[in-house]
Each structure stands twice: as C-alpha cells, then as structure tokens.
Design a protein around this motif. Structure first.
Motif, mmCIF file in Angstrom:
data_model
loop_
_atom_site.group_PDB
_atom_site.id
_atom_site.type_symbol
_atom_site.label_atom_id
_atom_site.label_comp_id
_atom_site.label_asym_id
_atom_site.label_seq_id
_atom_site.Cartn_x
_atom_site.Cartn_y
_atom_site.Cartn_z
ATOM 1 N N PHE A 109 22.292 -18.706 8.556
ATOM 2 C CA PHE A 109 21.119 -19.563 8.747
ATOM 3 C C PHE A 109 19.847 -18.826 8.362
ATOM 4 C CE2 PHE A 109 17.603 -20.977 11.525
ATOM 5 C CZ PHE A 109 17.468 -22.275 11.055
ATOM 6 N N LEU A 110 19.730 -17.559 8.741
ATOM 7 C CA LEU A 110 18.529 -16.778 8.444
ATOM 8 C C LEU A 110 18.670 -16.033 7.121
ATOM 9 C CD1 LEU A 110 17.192 -15.000 11.661
ATOM 10 C CD2 LEU A 110 16.175 -16.891 10.423
ATOM 11 N N THR A 111 17.615 -16.074 6.306
ATOM 12 C CA THR A 111 17.567 -15.255 5.101
ATOM 13 C C THR A 111 16.676 -14.036 5.328
ATOM 14 O OG1 THR A 111 15.723 -16.582 4.240
ATOM 15 C CG2 THR A 111 17.950 -17.231 3.579
ATOM 16 N N TYR A 112 15.793 -14.106 6.335
ATOM 17 C CA TYR A 112 14.945 -12.964 6.703
ATOM 18 C C TYR A 112 15.793 -11.912 7.418
ATOM 19 C CZ TYR A 112 10.700 -15.771 5.912
ATOM 20 O OH TYR A 112 9.703 -16.521 5.363
ATOM 21 N N SER A 113 15.599 -10.655 7.082
ATOM 22 C CA SER A 113 16.253 -9.576 7.818
ATOM 23 C C SER A 113 15.480 -9.303 9.102
ATOM 24 C CB SER A 113 16.319 -8.301 6.972
ATOM 25 O OG SER A 113 15.009 -7.791 6.752
ATOM 26 N N THR A 114 16.129 -8.629 10.066
ATOM 27 C CA THR A 114 15.460 -8.277 11.316
ATOM 28 C C THR A 114 14.265 -7.368 11.037
ATOM 29 O OG1 THR A 114 17.608 -8.376 12.441
ATOM 30 C CG2 THR A 114 15.807 -7.337 13.640
ATOM 31 N N LYS A 115 14.416 -6.466 10.083
ATOM 32 C CA LYS A 115 13.334 -5.549 9.726
ATOM 33 C C LYS A 115 12.133 -6.312 9.172
ATOM 34 C CE LYS A 115 12.297 -1.454 6.910
ATOM 35 N NZ LYS A 115 12.839 -0.502 5.899
ATOM 36 N N ALA A 116 12.400 -7.313 8.328
ATOM 37 C CA ALA A 116 11.321 -8.104 7.735
ATOM 38 C C ALA A 116 10.594 -8.911 8.810
ATOM 39 C CB ALA A 116 11.876 -9.040 6.667
ATOM 40 N N ILE A 117 11.357 -9.480 9.745
ATOM 41 C CA ILE A 117 10.763 -10.267 10.838
ATOM 42 C C ILE A 117 9.905 -9.367 11.721
ATOM 43 C CG2 ILE A 117 11.296 -11.580 12.938
ATOM 44 C CD1 ILE A 117 13.777 -12.652 11.455
ATOM 45 N N ARG A 118 10.414 -8.152 12.009
ATOM 46 C CA ARG A 118 9.667 -7.201 12.831
ATOM 47 C C ARG A 118 8.342 -6.835 12.146
ATOM 48 N NH1 ARG A 118 12.706 -2.787 12.565
ATOM 49 N NH2 ARG A 118 14.356 -3.735 13.790
ATOM 50 N N GLN A 119 8.362 -6.660 10.826
ATOM 51 C CA GLN A 119 7.152 -6.304 10.090
ATOM 52 C C GLN A 119 6.138 -7.446 10.094
ATOM 53 O OE1 GLN A 119 6.300 -3.233 8.748
ATOM 54 N NE2 GLN A 119 4.328 -4.282 8.592
ATOM 55 N N ILE A 120 6.627 -8.674 9.955
ATOM 56 C CA ILE A 120 5.743 -9.849 10.011
ATOM 57 C C ILE A 120 5.058 -9.912 11.374
ATOM 58 C CG2 ILE A 120 5.663 -12.379 9.988
ATOM 59 C CD1 ILE A 120 8.070 -12.275 8.033
ATOM 60 N N GLY A 121 5.835 -9.630 12.440
ATOM 61 C CA GLY A 121 5.293 -9.628 13.793
ATOM 62 C C GLY A 121 4.259 -8.537 13.995
ATOM 63 N N THR A 122 4.508 -7.364 13.418
ATOM 64 C CA THR A 122 3.556 -6.246 13.513
ATOM 65 C C THR A 122 2.242 -6.601 12.827
ATOM 66 O OG1 THR A 122 5.367 -4.627 13.550
ATOM 67 C CG2 THR A 122 3.180 -3.808 12.966
ATOM 68 N N ASP A 123 2.332 -7.201 11.631
ATOM 69 C CA ASP A 123 1.130 -7.618 10.896
ATOM 70 C C ASP A 123 0.334 -8.641 11.698
ATOM 71 O OD1 ASP A 123 1.840 -5.952 8.822
ATOM 72 O OD2 ASP A 123 2.754 -7.540 7.610
ATOM 73 N N TYR A 124 1.042 -9.555 12.338
ATOM 74 C CA TYR A 124 0.388 -10.591 13.152
ATOM 75 C C TYR A 124 -0.359 -9.966 14.322
ATOM 76 C CZ TYR A 124 0.063 -14.592 16.381
ATOM 77 O OH TYR A 124 -0.379 -15.549 17.262
ATOM 78 N N ASN A 125 0.272 -9.033 14.996
ATOM 79 C CA ASN A 125 -0.367 -8.364 16.133
ATOM 80 C C ASN A 125 -1.569 -7.523 15.718
ATOM 81 O OD1 ASN A 125 1.074 -9.125 18.545
ATOM 82 N ND2 ASN A 125 2.831 -8.041 17.727
ATOM 83 N N GLN A 126 -1.594 -7.122 14.461
ATOM 84 C CA GLN A 126 -2.727 -6.341 13.948
ATOM 85 C C GLN A 126 -3.831 -7.233 13.387
ATOM 86 O OE1 GLN A 126 -0.907 -3.645 11.147
ATOM 87 N NE2 GLN A 126 -0.139 -2.280 12.733
ATOM 88 N N GLY A 127 -3.672 -8.553 13.564
ATOM 89 C CA GLY A 127 -4.706 -9.500 13.135
ATOM 90 C C GLY A 127 -4.663 -9.873 11.673
ATOM 91 N N LYS A 128 -3.509 -9.664 11.010
ATOM 92 C CA LYS A 128 -3.407 -9.947 9.586
ATOM 93 C C LYS A 128 -2.821 -11.317 9.288
ATOM 94 C CE LYS A 128 -2.705 -5.029 8.591
ATOM 95 N NZ LYS A 128 -1.764 -3.999 8.074
#
Length: 266
Positions: free
Chosen positions: A243-262
């Motif tokens: 179901f998911l094409t995003y890797s866990t690492k990619a999702i974690r990075q997206i979350g980190t960017d979001y928390n940094q206001g990006k």
C-alpha cells in the motif's frame, strides 16, 4: 505540590505566548481568531481535544475495554511507577547501604524529568497548533481540486481518517482539524458508522485512488508533528503489503522538515 503545579502552568503559558508572538499567530483579521486562541490555551493547560468523536472517528475503536483501562491507568501513574522502579534498582544495587532517605531523595528528580518532558510536549503542541491550520488548508485544497468529484475516493476519506486515528491512539487536535476540513470541503456526512476496516476496503480501489489515499494517510500521521515507534512499525507493515510507496526513512524525513517549519509536502 500546589506551588509546583502553578509554576509549571505559568511556564507553559509563557512558552505558548512566546511562540504566538514569534509566529504572529493568530492574526487579528483571521475569521477563526477566537478558536485558534482557545486551542492554544488548551495546549498550555494540557487539555485533550475530544471533539473528533462527533465525526464518528474514535482513536480507541479497536482497543478492548480492559486494554483501554490499563492504558489510561499507566499514563496517569507513569511518574510514580518510574520512581518505584528506580527505588527497587537502588535497593538491589546498594543492598544494605540503600537507606530509605537516600532512595526517597533519589526518586525526586524523576518527577522533575516528567515535568520537563510534559512542558516540552506542551510547547511542541503549541508549535503544531500554529503550523497545522494553514498546512491542512493547503493540502485539503489540493486534494479537493484533484478528487473532489470522484465517487471512488470520497467514500474512503473517513475510513482513512479512522485508520490514522487508530494509529495515533490519542485525541489529537491536528487530526481533528484535518477531519473537520475534509468533511467540510468534500461535503461528507457522518451518518454511516465507520468500520475500522480501511485496508480491506482500499484493496478494491483503483491504483490512482490508492496513491492519493496513501498521501492522506502519510499526511494524517505526520500533521501532529509526532511519529511513534508503533506508527513506524505499522507503516512498515503497510509497505510490505504494497500500500505504501514511501519508505519509513522518507516519512521520517518529511516529518522532521515539518517540525522545522519547512512545510508538510507529501
């Protein structure tokens, strides 16, 4: 204890006010100014947001009643349990030298650490409540432009939100806002009870619909600024199922960017 609790609340309120001043949020001309203000006040006082229940979305839907009771009990007494564990470890390691006053004093920093963690959670929640409204509005607008009239996508939106809610296992303000915005923009009703069987239903959907539902799941998981170990494990399972094409690492990075206001770009 009374002084400590009030001092902690004062620190939380000061921290939330500082975030509001830095981000200039909410704007005076914002149509939902009062609502945003109340949401930030609730964050400072650590009040849970249960309004999502009115949409039929329940984060504890599939959890047995006895498991729910134990979960809440452990959450409430976690500081006392941590102190008890520390005292037992000291008694085992020091033996006869473990005097009661020593073990009692050793347990005091545990409460201070939990208070520090709680204040950090409050400030993080305030940050998310500042960032989430515009982030959600942009994402839902984009989703509606593409899938607003698709009869295969629209019925699965609430089931996807229920699935995200089960992953979170908590009452969540950002998820409530996402649910409310999607229901309003897609003109959905909550007349039909949710099943909690999203994965079984999505298997029958076309590939293009599944990819957009994947975006919704990833966005819903990350919009509160947290990604727990349990969520990572479930996301890995979704990837194994195809179901998911995003890797866990990619999702974690997206979350980190979001928390940094990006921004939250899914």
């Amino acid at each position: 204890m009374y002084l400590e609790v009030n001092l902690l609340l004062a620190i939380n309120l000061w921290g939330v006010k500082s975030i509001m001043d830095i981000c200039q949020f909410p704007r005076a001309h914002d149509a939902q100014y009062e609502r945003h203000l109340q949401a930030l006040a609730k964050a400072a006082f650590e009040k849970s947001q249960r309004a999502i229940l009115r949409f039929g979305v329940d984060p504890y839907l599939t959890m047995p009643r006895w498991g729910l009771s134990i979960f809440f009990l452990l959450t409430i007494v976690k500081a006392a349990l941590s102190t008890l564990v520390l005292k037992l470890l000291l008694k085992r390691s020091l033996g006869q030298y473990a005097l009661r006053p020593v073990t009692d004093l050793a347990g005091m920093p545990v409460y201070a650490l939990w208070n520090t963690w709680a204040s950090w959670q409050v400030l993080h929640e305030a940050q998310i409540r500042v960032m989430a409204p515009i982030t959600i509005r942009e994402f839902v607008h984009e989703l509606h432009e593409e899938w607003g009239k698709n009869d295969q996508f629209r019925p699965l939106i609430l089931e996807a939100l229920q699935y995200v809610s089960i992953l979170k296992r908590q009452y969540n303000y950002a998820h409530f806002m996402l649910t409310e915005t999607l229901l309003d923009r897609f003109e959905l009703t909550t007349d039909t009870p949710l099943t909690g069987h999203f994965m079984e239903q999505v298997q029958q959907a076309p590939l293009a619909v599944r990819r957009s539902l994947e975006r919704l799941i990833v966005f819903g998981v990350l919009v509160d600024g947290k990604l727990s170990w349990f969520e990572k494990r479930r996301l890995r399972e979704l990837r194994k199922k195809g179901f998911l094409t995003y890797s866990t690492k990619a999702i974690r990075q997206i979350g980190t960017d979001y928390n940094q206001g990006k921004g939250l770009w899914v």
